[in-house]
Each structure stands twice: as structure tokens, then as C-alpha cells.
Design a protein around this motif. Structure first.
Motif, PDB file in Angstrom:
ATOM      1  N   GLY A   1       0.829  -1.560   0.199  1.00 24.13           N
ATOM      2  CA  GLY A   1       0.251   0.365   0.091  1.00 24.13           C
ATOM      3  C   GLY A   1       0.645   1.286  -0.304  1.00 24.13           C
ATOM      4  O   GLY A   1       0.413   2.144  -0.723  1.00 24.13           O
ATOM      5  N   SER A   2       2.159   1.365   0.815  1.00 21.75           N
ATOM      6  CA  SER A   2       2.523   2.468   1.203  1.00 21.75           C
ATOM      7  C   SER A   2       3.551   2.872  -0.468  1.00 21.75           C
ATOM      8  O   SER A   2       3.629   3.800  -0.884  1.00 21.75           O
ATOM      9  N   ALA A   3       3.671   1.845  -1.575  1.00 23.93           N
ATOM     10  CA  ALA A   3       4.491   1.810  -2.588  1.00 23.93           C
ATOM     11  C   ALA A   3       2.772   2.249  -3.557  1.00 23.93           C
ATOM     12  O   ALA A   3       3.988   2.912  -4.213  1.00 23.93           O
TER      13      ALA A   3
ATOM     14  N   MET B   1       3.406   5.982  -5.590  1.00 27.49           N
ATOM     15  CA  MET B   1       3.591   5.407  -7.538  1.00 27.49           C
ATOM     16  C   MET B   1       1.920   6.760  -7.292  1.00 27.49           C
ATOM     17  O   MET B   1       2.388   7.209  -8.698  1.00 27.49           O
ATOM     18  N   GLU B   2       1.288   6.746  -6.948  1.00 30.57           N
ATOM     19  CA  GLU B   2       0.944   8.178  -7.333  1.00 30.57           C
ATOM     20  C   GLU B   2       1.068   9.329  -7.209  1.00 30.57           C
ATOM     21  O   GLU B   2       0.701  10.142  -7.915  1.00 30.57           O
TER      22      GLU B   2
ATOM     23  N   ILE C   1       7.132  10.865   0.825  1.00 28.41           N
ATOM     24  CA  ILE C   1       6.389  11.646  -0.698  1.00 28.41           C
ATOM     25  C   ILE C   1       7.625  12.673  -0.611  1.00 28.41           C
ATOM     26  O   ILE C   1       7.282  13.346  -1.212  1.00 28.41           O
ATOM     27  N   ASN C   2       8.456  12.895   0.865  1.00 24.87           N
ATOM     28  CA  ASN C   2       9.343  13.815   0.179  1.00 24.87           C
ATOM     29  C   ASN C   2      10.199  13.825  -0.484  1.00 24.87           C
ATOM     30  O   ASN C   2      10.493  15.316  -0.731  1.00 24.87           O
ATOM     31  N   PHE C   3      10.443  12.190  -0.537  1.00 22.47           N
ATOM     32  CA  PHE C   3      11.670  12.537  -1.865  1.00 22.47           C
ATOM     33  C   PHE C   3      11.467  12.907  -2.632  1.00 22.47           C
ATOM     34  O   PHE C   3      11.475  14.070  -3.302  1.00 22.47           O
ATOM     35  N   VAL C   4      10.276  12.871  -3.731  1.00 23.97           N
ATOM     36  CA  VAL C   4       9.546  12.809  -4.875  1.00 23.97           C
ATOM     37  C   VAL C   4       8.435  14.675  -4.966  1.00 23.97           C
ATOM     38  O   VAL C   4       9.382  14.941  -5.890  1.00 23.97           O
TER      39      VAL C   4
END
Length: 625
Positions: A155-157, A161-162, A205-208
Motif C-alpha cells: 500500500g505504501s508503494a 506511485m500515485e 513522498i518527501n523525496f518526490v
């Protein structure tokens, strides 16, 4: 994306490069087959055969899949069957320590497994998912195991991805793995226990989004080093037997965060180029340090259990409390004065505490029973944070917060606590819980009263130290905004290295973010010339968690077939005229038995001292005779 919680125990328990491992590999890699020309992120549970090492089975050890172990989450305490049970304490506060049942690596290849950790002990899931009881009326049921941890990581993946999709960024399974592993939270355990750490989707998400100085790390060598080993069994594989027209690994290299250095001889070296990717608007000042966990203190205590003890606040029939022991009592008694001296039990610099509870085999299993394993005594291990609220020096379950626990149908129990000094705010208290009745391997609870058992508790404390086997062309790196930097790392196998598998980390760190890169490599043993013996002599190095010269003993008679403490050794056979090997294994303790499997380069079990049983009929095991 596939989230796997493998439950077919017949398949899961067998060592070796089984077809399921190769099938999962084909799903993830472009060019893996003519049928799968797209990427699939495969997320697989590590299995529930811990606490010993080498217990990740099939298909969970698939080298290119994302393997997930389990950590604790004490939300279940006070619910259902856990309510009013003194041994679980009275608090749901603690979480995030490695679950005692979580399977450990390495994989049979020698690569560092698991990759990540997720909550597995325990959580609540919708009744419609678990379907334990068709007549259940409540909305949720308790669920656990690495079969819970893997879907949570899957789910984290999906969330990651989203986020990438919303930003218009391309990704593949290796990209997702590398981001999740580079943004995981360190659990202060070794790579074969925790991989890169606990999945942290917020950091991912912080990386993204380029926030909080979050960067990722990956290397160019692991994929090819694993492929070199897998190409041999793949070449001999009948692709149609796993439902594929043609199966092969892509010759293109894929980046991976974990570094598997391959299988090397003493004195040999191997290198990898690491990429540090900075998506932020800030120049990052990064320090890279090879690290490994080493023992800084170990002490022990010998005692005898007392059965059927009652908690002062719970005088309920059939409900008993553990035997309590302040952790400060688990120390070496050097002289009479040290017996009375009080000291802080946990060293200030300890980043990991490992508690073990050991019983003599003769105490665990009644050898005089008419049927083998028909009369077993079991005790489990607990650690609490005890706040003596009324200052009376007496423990009640309402004053206890359980930190972690360990239990199995075996002679060795283990629990682990990361950063113990920062977690435990009051008195660290050990609990030894003797199960009040005896058990039978065949029939379960015999309803016969148990009796006392002699035991030994050992407390081991570890911290990360510099690892001298890895050299870097630069330890201090500047990474400009929205750019990447390459760093060369070289692993040199010491000349005195014994055969086996070795592990450590590369710590890649700035002020706000740290990536713990799991590292492992195998050390080969060259055979002596024909007709001369090649000897591997066991030796116990108590300063490390996973030693190559001994096994720690972690069997479990509760139908967990691959539980134990496994080691693996690789023999370099250069003389192609050799067609037969005689393998002799000896040990000293009469109550010990070693299960040995010999696996050929094609991944086939060619011999074992374990009776084949039904596995000989259905899985093609050798007969053992």
C-alpha cells in the motif's frame, strides 16, 4: 504490483532456488519472459519462522522482489483474549521493534534480506478481509504476521506511485524499491533482520516533493552480482514448468539500494558505483561511513521458574503472571560486592538490546515420555517498562507497559529492543512466563500442570562501529540541488575471513536524513586437492549478531518447519573431474541435531540428512539414505 502473504507451508519451507522464486523474479524484470513485457512490483512477506537467521523461505527470498519483515504494534493489548492477561501489561504505547517471529535473512544467494519492515504484530483489519469466522458480527478482527506487513508495504508503494504519477515522473519496480528503502526508518538492527528499516511513506513522498533534505541512494553492481548466480539455474530451467514460454534475466543492469558484493575468496575485492540523488533546492553535505553492529556488553542471570503466580489485582482462575526480574539483576557477578551494587543495566551508547531466554533441552522435553515430544514445557520472554506508581516495590500488571516479547515451542526465546535507553522511561523489567500446562507436539494442550524449569537469561547490547572491509573514494560529499553524485565503494575480503556470509551497512547521512544501505557478501571455500579433506571448523564469535562459525539454536516445534538458526557455506570446486563429495558433520552436544542441505549450482537439493517424508514424494527431495 503484487502483495504476497504466502500461506502454502509445503512450498514455503523448502530451501533452494525453487520455481516460485524464479517466477516472482520474472514478474518484476522487463525481458524476464516473452509473456511479461511490463514491470510488476512484487512485494512478498518474509515469513513467520524467526527468530533465527536464514529462515526466509520460498518464494519470499526471491532476490529481485521486495521482501518484508514484521515489527510490533501493541494496539491489541487489552482487546479480546489479550484483555486482563498480566503478561501483556496494561499499555498500548510501545511499537516499532522487530517481531520475534519475523523471518531473517540472508537469502540463499547470500544477498541481504529482508528489504523492508512493516507492522505485523498486530493490527485490526476488516472482518471482510480476514474472514476468520463467518458468524462474526464486529467490523474488525485482529490480524498479524508478515502477511500483514507485506500488504502495508504494498500500500505504501501504491501511495508512492500515485505521487510520482501526479508529478509526471516515470518509474519502474526498482525505482519504487530504491525510494522506499532509502526513506525507511532505521531500527538499529542488522541487515539480515531489518533490511533498510521500517517503511516510512511520509519520507518517501518527501523525496518526490523535494522536502526535508530527503535523498535516495542506489548502486550499479547488485543486479549483475545476483544475476551471475541465478543464470546457472535459469539456464537449466524448463521455462514451461513455471508457465512461461521463455525465461531469462534482462542483460540490462538495474539500480538497487542494497549492495550484494557476490561470492568472493579471501583477499579478493569487488566494487560498486553508488549514486546519491538530491531532488531538493538545497546543496546537501553528506557523510558516508561503512558500519557494522558490534557487541559492547553481555551479561547473564541463572534462575528457576515458579509456576502459577498470581497478580495482586487479578485473582481470576487460570490467569497467572510471569516471574519478574529487574533487568539490573541480569549482570555478571564478579565478586560478593558486585552482587549488592546497583548500576544502570543498559549502556548509554547501546543502540540495540537483545534478550535471550535459554532452557536445557532436558527441561524443555521429557525424554522418558512414551511418545517423542508428547510432554513439553514452554516458557516465554517479556520486557516491560515498569512505573511503580505507588512506590511499594511490588509489580502489578496495571503498572507495566510491555515493550516486546518472544516465544516459541523451543529452548531459545529472543526479543529485541532498538534504542532501549530512549524508549524505557522507568524500570526495565524482564518477565519469564511459564505456561501453566504441559503441551504435546501431537495433541496440543495436555491439561496437565507444568512444573518449574531452570533457565538462563542473557542480555546483549550492541552499537554501530566503523566497518573496515569497505573503502570509499570519498567519505564527504556535496550534492548540488536537483543533481546526482557518484561514489565508488570497494569491498576487500580480509585474508583471514572464514567461509560464510557477512553483513553490514553503508550509512549515508546528512543533518536531516540518513540512508542505511544493507550490504552482504559470501566468502567461498576452496576445496583441497582430490582425496584430501577440506575442513570447516566452527568457532563462536560472540561480538557479532550473525557469526559464520556457529548456529544459535532457534528451533520451534509448533509446526514451523524452517524455524532454526541457519548458516550457509559456498564451496569453490575448480576440478571438474570431481563427481562425488563425502560430507561429514559433527558436533559435541548430545541434545543438538543439525539439519543439513546440499544445494548444487542449479539450485537443486542434491542431498540432505533430513528424512524426505512427503516432501520426497511431492517436491522431489533426495531420500537421505
Amino acid at each position: 504490483m503484487v502483495g504476497c502473504g504466502q500461506r502454502d507451508l509445503t512450498k514455503k519451507k523448502i530451501p533452494g532456488f525453487l520455481k516460485e522464486n524464479l517466477r516472482l523474479t520474472s514478474y518484476q524484470i522487463v525481458g524476464g519472459s516473452q509473456h511479461f513485457q511490463f514491470y510488476n512490483l512484487v512485494v512478498s512477506s518474509a515469513g513467520n519462522a524467526g527468530h533465527g537467521y536464514g529462515t526466509i523461505g520460498t518464494p519470499d527470498a526471491a532476490p529481485y522482489a521486495l521482501t518484508v519483515g514484521a515489527v510490533t504494534n501493541n494496539v491489541y493489548i487489552g482487546s479480546g483474549s489479550f484483555k486482563n492477561q498480566p503478561r501483556f501489561g496494561n499499555s498500548t504505547y510501545f511499537s516499532g521493534d522487530v517481531a520475534g517471529f519475523s523471518s531473517k535473512g540472508p537469502g540463499l544467494v547470500g544477498d541481504p534480506k529482508p528489504d523492508l519492515m512493516g507492522i505485523g504484530e498486530y493490527s485490526f483489519t476488516p472482518i471482510s478481509v480476514t474472514k476468520y469466522n463467518k458468524n462474526a458480527t464486529g467490523p474488525f478482527a485482529l490480524f498479524g504476521g508478515t502477511s500483514l506487513a507485506a500488504p502495508l508495504v504494498a500500500g505504501s508503494a501504491a501511495v508512492l506511485m500515485e505521487s510520482l504519477k501526479q508529478k509526471g515522473e516515470q518509474y519502474n519496480p526498482f525505482r519504487i524499491e530504491n525510494i522506499l528503502m532509502s526513506t525507511a526508518t532505521d531500527l538499529e538492527n542488522d541487515p539480515f533482520t531489518q533490511g533498510a528499516g521500517l517503511v516510512n511513506v511520509t519520507n518517501a513522498i518527501n523525496f518526490v516533493k523535494g522536502k526535508d533534505e530527503t535523498f535516495i541512494v542506489y548502486n550499479d553492481a547488485s543486479y549483475s552480482n545476483v544475476k551471475k548466480i541465478l543464470d546457472v539455474p535459469i539456464k537449466a530451467l524448463n521455462s514451461s514448468s513455471i508457465g512461461l514460454e521463455r525465461f531469462q534475466l534482462n542483460n540490462k543492469s538495474f539500480p538497487e539500494t542494497s549492495w550484494f558484493g557476490g561470492r568472493l575468496l579471501p583477499g579478493e575485492r569487488t566494487s560498486a558505483t553508488f549514486t546519491i540523488e538530491n531532488p531538493t533546492d538545497k546543496t546537501l553535505e553528506i557523510k558516508i561511513t561503512p558500519k557494522t553492529l558490534e557487541l559492547i556488553k553481555k551479561s547473564q542471570y541463572d534462575g528457576t521458574t515458579v509456576v502459577n503466580l498470581k497478580d495482586p489485582l487479578l485473582n481470576k482462575s487460570g490467569v497467572f503472571r510471569p516471574n519478574y526480574l529487574p533487568l539490573e539483576n541480569v549482570k555478571d557477578r564478579l565478586d560478593l560486592l558486585s552482587f549488592f551494587q546497583k548500576s544502570k543495566p543498559i549502556p548509554e551508547d547501546a543502540s540495540l538490546m537483545v534478550l535471550n531466554l535459554n532452557f536445557p533441552f532436558s527441561e524443555f522435553l521429557n525424554a522418558s515420555s512414551k511418545m517423542y515430544a508428547d510432554d513439553i514445557k514452554i516458557s516465554s520472554l517479556y520486557l516491560y517498562d515498569w512505573e511503580d506508581k505507588n512506590k511499594d516495590g511490588k509489580q502489578t500488571y496495571t503498572e507495566l507497559s510491555m515493550v516486546n516479547r518472544g516465544g516459541s515451542w523451543g529452548t531459545v526465546q529472543e526479543l529485541r529492543v532498538s534504542e532501549p535507553n530512549s524508549k524505557i522511561k522507568h524500570v526495565p523489567l524482564v518477565g519469564v512466563y511459564p505456561v501453566p500446562t504441559r503441551y504435546s507436539y501431537w495433541q496440543g494442550d495436555t491439561k496437565k500442570n507444568s512444573t518449574s524449569m531452570d533457565y538462563t537469561i542473557s542480555a546483549s547490547y550492541y552499537k554501530k562501529e566503523n566497518w573496515n572491509d569497505i573503502w570509499l573514494n570519498s567519505n564527504d560529499i556535496q550534492v548540488a540541488p536537483h543533481s546526482s553524485v557518484h561514489v565508488m565503494a570497494t569491498l576487500v575480503v580480509p585474508l583471514d575471513s572464514q567461509p560464510g556470509v557477512y553483513q553490514g551497512f553503508l550509512s549515508v547521512k546528512d543533518d536531516l536524513h540518513e540512508v542505511n544501505v544493507p550490504v552482504s557478501f559470501g566468502v567461498l571455500k576452496k576445496l583441497q586437492p582430490k582425496d584430501l579433506p577440506t575442513v570447516l571448523k566452527g568457532s563462536k564469535n560472540g561480538n557479532i549478531l550473525y557469526g559464520t562459525g556457529y548456529i544459535g539454536g532457534a528451533f520451534d516445534m509448533a509446526n514451523r518447519y524452517n524455524a532454526g538458526d541457519w548458516r550457509q557455506y559456498y564451496f569453490d570446486v575448480q576440478d571438474r573431474t570431481i563427481n562425488t563429495v563425502s560430507l561429514n558433520i559433527s558436533w559435541e552436544n548430545k541434545d543438538t541435531n543439525l539439519s543439513v542441505f546440499v544445494v548444487d549450482p542449479q539450485g537443486r537439493i542434491v542431498q540432505t540428512n533430513v528424512p524426505a517424508g512427503v516432501l520426497g514424494q511431492f517436491q522431489g527431495w533426495p531420500t537421505g539414505d
